[in-house]
Write an enzyme that holds these catalytic residues in place. Sequence first.
Site, short mmCIF file in Angstrom:
data_model
loop_
_atom_site.label_atom_id
_atom_site.label_comp_id
_atom_site.label_asym_id
_atom_site.label_seq_id
_atom_site.Cartn_x
_atom_site.Cartn_y
_atom_site.Cartn_z
N TYR A 135 0.86 -1.18 0.00
CA TYR A 135 0.00 0.00 0.00
C TYR A 135 0.90 1.23 0.00
O TYR A 135 1.46 1.61 1.02
CB TYR A 135 -0.91 -0.04 1.22
CG TYR A 135 -1.94 1.06 1.32
CD1 TYR A 135 -2.24 1.90 0.25
CD2 TYR A 135 -2.66 1.24 2.50
CE1 TYR A 135 -3.20 2.90 0.35
CE2 TYR A 135 -3.63 2.23 2.62
CZ TYR A 135 -3.89 3.06 1.54
OH TYR A 135 -4.83 4.05 1.65
N LYS A 163 -1.34 -1.41 -4.02
CA LYS A 163 -2.42 -0.45 -4.00
C LYS A 163 -1.73 0.90 -4.14
O LYS A 163 -1.02 1.37 -3.25
CB LYS A 163 -3.23 -0.49 -2.70
CG LYS A 163 -4.35 0.55 -2.68
CD LYS A 163 -5.12 0.58 -1.36
CE LYS A 163 -6.16 1.69 -1.39
NZ LYS A 163 -6.88 1.83 -0.10
#
Length: 297
Positions: A135, A163
Amino acid sequence: MTSLHGLFVPMITPFTADGALAPAALDAHARRVLDAGATGLVALGTTAEPSALTADERVEVLDRCAAVCAERDAPLIVCAGGNATAESVRAVGALRHPVAAVLAVVPYYVRPSEAGVVAHFTAMAAASPAPLLVYDVPYRTARPLSGDTLVRLAGIPNIAGFKHSVGGVDAASIEVLARAGDTTTVLCGDDRFASALLALGARGGILAAANVAPAAYAALIAAWLADDAALGRALGHRLDALGAALFAEPNPTVVKAVLAEQGLIPSAAVRLPLLPAAPESTAAALRAAASATVAPV
């Protein structure tokens, strides 16, 4: 990796008006977004307010998301880890459910070097029973990553992808897709930039706004994955006002306010330090949501 293509909805945590967990509303919402075309769910992401949940509440939220995904044969991504490597390694090693991937944030606050970030995720990936999604969210972590570092991370065994939430489309976005897009999965995490990143080769998104308009965001991703640029552009333009309105205040305050006004969750309650969305923000988001409606894909 195929299961990581498409729309993944980072689940809100519904509360009652007095601030208690509303588990039945969570179950219903999870089924609702999957029925509308979402590929899978993300449990305990930022949108779920995990830092404001008790340990028992986090367990219940994860258990319920896992149960709905098992019921619907949908992939589940679970968030685990933090800014301490040893603790993050223990967290992924203790996962209780089979998951499609573990979403792990770049270490925040301590501001490690990029080499330190690589070492952190190498250790996590070696310990994790499921593939990692890194992330990358520098406006929360204060640790931006270069294109070289993203490509290096993409080559580590058991790291499935990213992400990607850098607040736009920057040089690193283009570099990782150009140099590693055929071998790694990039999921957009910034709702307003989803269409642009999909046009460049991202394979889906983890999009908080899809709590409100799951069918529309599923259609957006499906259009780009089918190489239908005209439809993808049109849907992206249509959804921009909604993305802007839902993030006019800190996530997930406006999202929860809209869902509460629509009668889909019991209340708009959030937990401190978040405050409920202002009425004008809610009204603007409701108007944008009305114009973003599409049929489920």
